[in-house]
Design a protein around this motif. Structure first.
Motif, PDB file in Angstrom:
ATOM      1  N   GLN A   1     -11.508   3.064 -57.500  1.00 52.82           N
ATOM      2  CA  GLN A   1     -12.617   3.530 -56.847  1.00 52.82           C
ATOM      3  C   GLN A   1     -12.644   5.099 -56.353  1.00 52.82           C
ATOM      4  O   GLN A   1     -13.298   5.830 -56.258  1.00 52.82           O
TER       5      GLN A   1
ATOM      6  N   ILE B   1     -13.920  -6.334 -60.243  1.00 54.69           N
ATOM      7  CA  ILE B   1     -13.326  -6.944 -59.083  1.00 54.69           C
ATOM      8  C   ILE B   1     -13.593  -8.334 -58.744  1.00 54.69           C
ATOM      9  O   ILE B   1     -12.797  -9.268 -58.222  1.00 54.69           O
ATOM     10  N   GLN B   2     -15.050  -8.732 -58.884  1.00 56.02           N
ATOM     11  CA  GLN B   2     -15.274 -10.138 -58.845  1.00 56.02           C
ATOM     12  C   GLN B   2     -14.310 -11.000 -59.744  1.00 56.02           C
ATOM     13  O   GLN B   2     -14.178 -12.339 -59.502  1.00 56.02           O
TER      14      GLN B   2
ATOM     15  N   ALA C   1      -7.384  -1.357 -57.655  1.00 55.40           N
ATOM     16  CA  ALA C   1      -8.764  -1.330 -57.298  1.00 55.40           C
ATOM     17  C   ALA C   1      -9.254   0.038 -56.583  1.00 55.40           C
ATOM     18  O   ALA C   1     -10.153   0.789 -56.643  1.00 55.40           O
TER      19      ALA C   1
ATOM     20  N   ALA D   1     -19.691   2.085 -62.285  1.00 54.52           N
ATOM     21  CA  ALA D   1     -19.652   1.342 -61.282  1.00 54.52           C
ATOM     22  C   ALA D   1     -19.910  -0.015 -61.170  1.00 54.52           C
ATOM     23  O   ALA D   1     -19.320  -0.952 -60.660  1.00 54.52           O
ATOM     24  N   VAL D   2     -20.672  -0.474 -62.201  1.00 51.80           N
ATOM     25  CA  VAL D   2     -21.279  -1.727 -62.366  1.00 51.80           C
ATOM     26  C   VAL D   2     -20.007  -2.486 -62.901  1.00 51.80           C
ATOM     27  O   VAL D   2     -19.810  -3.762 -62.667  1.00 51.80           O
TER      28      VAL D   2
ATOM     29  N   GLN E   1     -17.495  -3.269 -60.280  1.00 50.72           N
ATOM     30  CA  GLN E   1     -17.689  -4.459 -59.364  1.00 50.72           C
ATOM     31  C   GLN E   1     -17.547  -5.737 -60.338  1.00 50.72           C
ATOM     32  O   GLN E   1     -17.219  -6.831 -59.418  1.00 50.72           O
ATOM     33  N   GLN E   2     -17.965  -5.761 -61.589  1.00 44.38           N
ATOM     34  CA  GLN E   2     -17.563  -7.175 -62.276  1.00 44.38           C
ATOM     35  C   GLN E   2     -16.076  -7.302 -62.303  1.00 44.38           C
ATOM     36  O   GLN E   2     -15.619  -8.531 -62.341  1.00 44.38           O
TER      37      GLN E   2
END
Length: 209
Positions: free
Chosen positions: A104, A90-91, A100, A83-84, A87-88
């Motif tokens: 997810q 995605i950014q 994405a 999950a981390v 998010q990284q």
């Protein structure tokens, strides 16, 4: 599933005997009660710590509980790491919207699978603990029935904590009962136990994959 929770479940085994309807010898209603009430009591804690069956089964439950806890913790950590990273990424704009959404959805499935696994392992552990409770209760009741053929006690109480406010040690038959239970207990054959432990380890490794 915490270790304290595991041991608490094991410790509940004999306590559950107290919650069952007391075993009463069925006699004709016309038969009068004895003129003198002969009573005795057994310390529950001593049975839990000194009865070989209890010690062995408690150790097995603890090992199984620790394995469950370790398995769930590893899968939870892997999910958190994924999950981390998601998010990284995605950014860092590494995914299209479609990609994405797919990642997810995959993470959500992993989370759902983990919850199902948690419920299944917890249910299996509870069933095994209940089986232990039933075996313990059966062992004690069968032994006391045989033991009391000679002793002729009218009532044998189980003493745990302050459920009996006062008890004269003269009526304490704990040592006799523990010794008798251990003498009557036939531990599983070493070879059979090793095979059982080996199968359990293999199953646990398979679940982790």
């Amino acid at each position: 599933m915490k270790k304290t929770f595991i041991m608490a479940l094991a410790a509940l085994a004999l306590a559950s005997c107290n919650n069952q309807a007391p075993k009463v010898d069925e006699k004709p209603a016309s038969q009068n009660a004895p003129a003198e009430l002969k009573i005795a009591f057994v310390e529950v804690d001593s049975i839990m710590t000194q009865y070989t069956f209890c010690k062995e089964k408690s150790a097995e439950l603890e090992k199984k509980g620790n394995n469950i806890q370790k398995t769930l913790a590893q899968k939870q950590q892997a999910l958190q790491n994924a999950a981390v990273k998601f998010q990284q990424d995605i950014q860092a704009n590494k995914y299209t919207q479609q990609q994405a959404e797919a990642v997810q959805a995959g993470l959500q499935k992993q989370n759902n699978d983990l919850q199902v696994l948690n419920q299944r392992l917890s249910s299996e552990f509870q069933q095994e603990t209940e089986k232990f409770n039933q075996e313990l209760r059966k062992n004690i009741q069968q032994y006391l029935a045989e033991y009391n053929k000679d002793k002729k006690y009218s009532v044998i109480f189980s003493k745990q904590g302050d459920n009996i406010l006062f008890a004269d040690k003269a009526y304490d038959i704990t040592n006799e009962v523990v010794a008798g239970l251990n003498k009557a207990y036939k531990a599983p054959k070493k070879a059979e136990k090793e095979v059982k432990d080996e199968k359990a380890d293999k199953n646990e490794k398979a679940k982790k994959k």
